[in-house]
Design an enzyme around this catalytic site. Structure first.
Site, mmCIF file in Angstrom:
data_model
loop_
_atom_site.group_PDB
_atom_site.id
_atom_site.type_symbol
_atom_site.label_atom_id
_atom_site.label_comp_id
_atom_site.label_asym_id
_atom_site.label_seq_id
_atom_site.Cartn_x
_atom_site.Cartn_y
_atom_site.Cartn_z
ATOM 1 N N VAL A 60 0.861 -1.187 0.000
ATOM 2 C CA VAL A 60 0.000 0.000 0.000
ATOM 3 C C VAL A 60 0.895 1.233 0.000
ATOM 4 O O VAL A 60 1.812 1.334 0.827
ATOM 5 C CB VAL A 60 -0.894 0.045 1.266
ATOM 6 C CG1 VAL A 60 -1.830 1.261 1.228
ATOM 7 C CG2 VAL A 60 -1.700 -1.228 1.429
ATOM 8 N N GLU A 81 -10.414 5.667 4.042
ATOM 9 C CA GLU A 81 -10.210 6.380 2.766
ATOM 10 C C GLU A 81 -11.500 6.428 1.941
ATOM 11 O O GLU A 81 -11.445 6.525 0.720
ATOM 12 C CB GLU A 81 -9.086 5.694 1.958
ATOM 13 C CG GLU A 81 -7.766 5.546 2.697
ATOM 14 C CD GLU A 81 -7.098 6.883 3.038
ATOM 15 O OE1 GLU A 81 -7.281 7.851 2.296
ATOM 16 O OE2 GLU A 81 -6.437 6.956 4.085
HETATM 17 C C1 SIN Z 1 -2.664 8.692 1.867
HETATM 18 O O1 SIN Z 1 -2.223 9.022 2.946
HETATM 19 O O2 SIN Z 1 -1.985 8.007 1.103
HETATM 20 C C2 SIN Z 1 -4.047 9.059 1.391
HETATM 21 C C3 SIN Z 1 -4.480 10.402 1.808
HETATM 22 C C4 SIN Z 1 -4.678 10.554 3.284
HETATM 23 O O3 SIN Z 1 -5.311 9.691 3.912
HETATM 24 O O4 SIN Z 1 -4.168 11.530 3.834
#
Ligand code: SIN
Length: 185
Positions: free
Chosen positions: A5, A86
């Protein structure tokens, strides 16, 4: 099959799920931008905050971290958690992740990343605005996950710790500091 991820926003400093490895690196042809409205974490429906998303930008790179999740059970738990956290990010992409600026082939392929797109269906998308407007909105917003300014300053700090000077983030943080000190003084 292991799962990777990619985090480029709050996932950099707070994974929130179990992982086996964390690697600093970048993805190509994207730019990190404070264009996504947040009504569930760093703002409210009445006063949305702003969080980062990725904008396609040929020739640019976006630094962040990649998390490796190995076991099936951990992957299930991580996905269930991320789909809630998310949920205002409407797209999932699978990208190449690099750790070496001189390498032409990726360190890892098929790394999952959440993106808030500019599609009409993404009702929280705010899009571009001036540095001043974005900073002002961030300084005044607060949501269930805390003040929007903490998100901004944490992002700037963790990126700098990784050796990444992100101009967009730094300019907005600089402007936000001025606004905060104007309120205090
Ligand atoms: C991420 O952190 O990759 C997605 C955006 C966020 O949750 O700040």
């Amino acid at each position: 099959m292991v799962m990777w991820v990619f985090g480029y926003g709050s996932l950099i400093w707070k994974a929130g799920f179990d992982f086996d490895e964390r690697r600093v690196g970048f993805i190509k042809d994207y730019r990190r931008v404070f264009y996504q409205g947040s009504t569930d974490h760093r703002g409210t429906p009445e006063y949305p905050g702003r969080t980062v998303t990725l904008e396609p930008a040929p020739g640019h790179v976006c630094w962040g971290v990649a998390y490796k999740v190995s076991s099936k059970e951990d992957q299930q738990v991580a996905l269930t958690y991320l789909e809630v956290r998310e949920k205002q990010y409407d797209k999932k992409e699978y990208v190449d992740f690099y750790t070496d600026v001189n390498a032409s082939s990726p360190a890892i392929s098929g790394v999952m990343v959440y993106i808030a797109s500019s599609d009409k269906a993404n009702i929280n998308y705010l899009g571009p605005a001036s540095v001043e407007e974005i900073a002002k909105q961030i300084v005044h917003a607060e949501g269930p996950s805390g003040p929007n300014r903490d998100y901004l300053f944490n992002l700037e700090k963790t990126l700098l710790q990784m050796g990444c000077e992100d101009e967009h983030v730094m300019k907005i943080a600089e402007e936000a500091r001025k606004l905060v000190s104007d309120v205090v003084n």
